[in-house]
Design an enzyme around this catalytic site. Structure first.
Site, PDB file in Angstrom:
ATOM      1  N   CYS A  26      -8.774  -8.876   6.089  1.00 24.32           N
ATOM      2  CA  CYS A  26      -8.799  -7.155   6.252  1.00 24.32           C
ATOM      3  C   CYS A  26     -10.207  -6.843   6.319  1.00 24.32           C
ATOM      4  CB  CYS A  26      -8.222  -6.384   4.803  1.00 24.32           C
ATOM      5  SG  CYS A  26      -7.983  -4.923   4.941  1.00 24.32           S
TER       6      CYS A  26
ATOM      7  N   HIS B 174       0.824  -1.305   0.008  1.00 28.58           N
ATOM      8  CA  HIS B 174      -0.226  -0.019  -0.020  1.00 28.58           C
ATOM      9  C   HIS B 174       1.004   1.248   0.009  1.00 28.58           C
ATOM     10  CE1 HIS B 174       0.516  -0.948   4.243  1.00 28.58           C
ATOM     11  NE2 HIS B 174       0.974   0.341   4.384  1.00 28.58           N
TER      12      HIS B 174
ATOM     13  N   TYR C 269      -3.448   3.542   2.310  1.00 28.98           N
ATOM     14  CA  TYR C 269      -4.587   3.169   1.447  1.00 28.98           C
ATOM     15  C   TYR C 269      -3.899   2.306   0.584  1.00 28.98           C
ATOM     16  CZ  TYR C 269      -7.357   7.040   3.258  1.00 28.98           C
ATOM     17  OH  TYR C 269      -8.103   7.831   4.181  1.00 28.98           O
ATOM     18  N   THR C 270      -4.739   1.531  -0.058  1.00 31.18           N
ATOM     19  CA  THR C 270      -4.430   0.452  -1.288  1.00 31.18           C
ATOM     20  C   THR C 270      -4.812   0.957  -2.659  1.00 31.18           C
ATOM     21  OG1 THR C 270      -4.242  -1.308   0.232  1.00 31.18           O
ATOM     22  CG2 THR C 270      -4.237  -1.986  -2.062  1.00 31.18           C
TER      23      THR C 270
END
Length: 277
Positions: free
Chosen positions: A251, A79, A96-97
């Protein structure tokens, strides 16, 4: 050696030289094209070129890379850190990804759910096209290699879908990767499901390799997916059984991650078979 043989040898050498030069040029250009646009130590600014509102609190942000052929340079499963300011003007940094891969050249995209009290949510909510976002990376412990396992199980909740989507897309779009992907994706309501169109497209395009099971806590009428919270029975039914060739990725919100770890332990998945983003 007669004249004809000499000419044949010269032609053969010339062809070989052309092939060698062409191969070297291709390898050089391929290597060159994979130089990333981010720095793990220093923040770099990227221009927001398109903001698409997907729902009342979810938007897709497209940021331009330095050139139309640039790649972000983010390894699969890792990320980036984004830096902004909260409603009080205080600096905030959050991971954030991106939902894009390095096959998407010239830009990268983030799908962001903006929470009323979220500090970084405020920054994204206030962003307008033409603004810049400071980004640093890559970061993360997970590193994916094709063929790493025979099958992945994925347990995602809410915005925790983004790293799962990134990994799933990279696997499925690689013609040399035969890894199976089984996703359980949990949300409160139907409208909370992020990337549903894109996920369903993967299921349609790769029916033998990608399987998705949606779970809603507050489902609409005539809902055919799971109801309530993700249970051990759902994992048994929709994820690959525990073997050394299987890894389960988690996740989601902390309470979900804790509950899923307990379910997986009870079902016989060892710690080596589990990974939490």
């Amino acid at each position: 050696m007669d004249l004809l043989e000499a000419k044949e040898i010269q032609v053969g050498l010339a062809v070989t030289a052309v092939v060698v030069i062409a191969t070297a040029a291709y390898l050089y250009s391929s290597k060159k094209s994979k130089v990333g646009s981010i720095d793990p130590e220093n923040f770099r600014d990227f221009k927001l070129v398109k903001k698409t509102q997907l729902s009342h609190n979810v938007a897709k942000f497209r940021f331009a890379l330095p050139t139309p052929t640039s790649v972000l340079g983010l390894p699969i499963g890792q990320h980036i850190s984004c830096r902004g300011k909260d409603s009080q003007g205080e600096e905030v940094i959050k991971p954030y990804t991106p939902t894009t891969l390095d096959t998407d050249v010239g830009y990268f995209e983030l799908v962001i759910k903006m929470y009323p009290q979220g500090r970084m949510s405020h920054h994204f909510r206030e962003m307008r096209e033409g603004d810049y976002m400071s980004v640093r990376g890559p970061k993360g412990r997970f590193k994916y290699q094709p063929g790493q396992v025979g099958a992945f199980g994925m347990l995602a909740g809410g915005s925790g879908i983004t790293p799962m989507f990134q990994v799933a897309r990279a696997i499925l779009e690689n013609p040399n990767d035969n890894t199976q992907v089984h996703l359980i994706y949990a949300n409160v309501t139907y409208d909370d499901i992020l990337l549903k169109e894109e996920i369903d497209r993967l299921a349609t395009n790769y029916p033998g390799r990608f399987h998705v099971y949606y779970v809603l806590n507050q489902p609409p009428e005539e809902w055919t997916g799971g109801v309530g919270f993700v249970s051990k029975e759902m994992i048994q039914t929709h994820c690959p059984a525990p073997t050394s060739d299987v890894k389960i990725l988690r996740c989601g919100p902390p309470p979900m991650n804790k509950a899923m770890a307990g379910h997986l332990d009870a079902l016989g998945y060892s710690s080596e078979m589990q990974f939490q983003f």
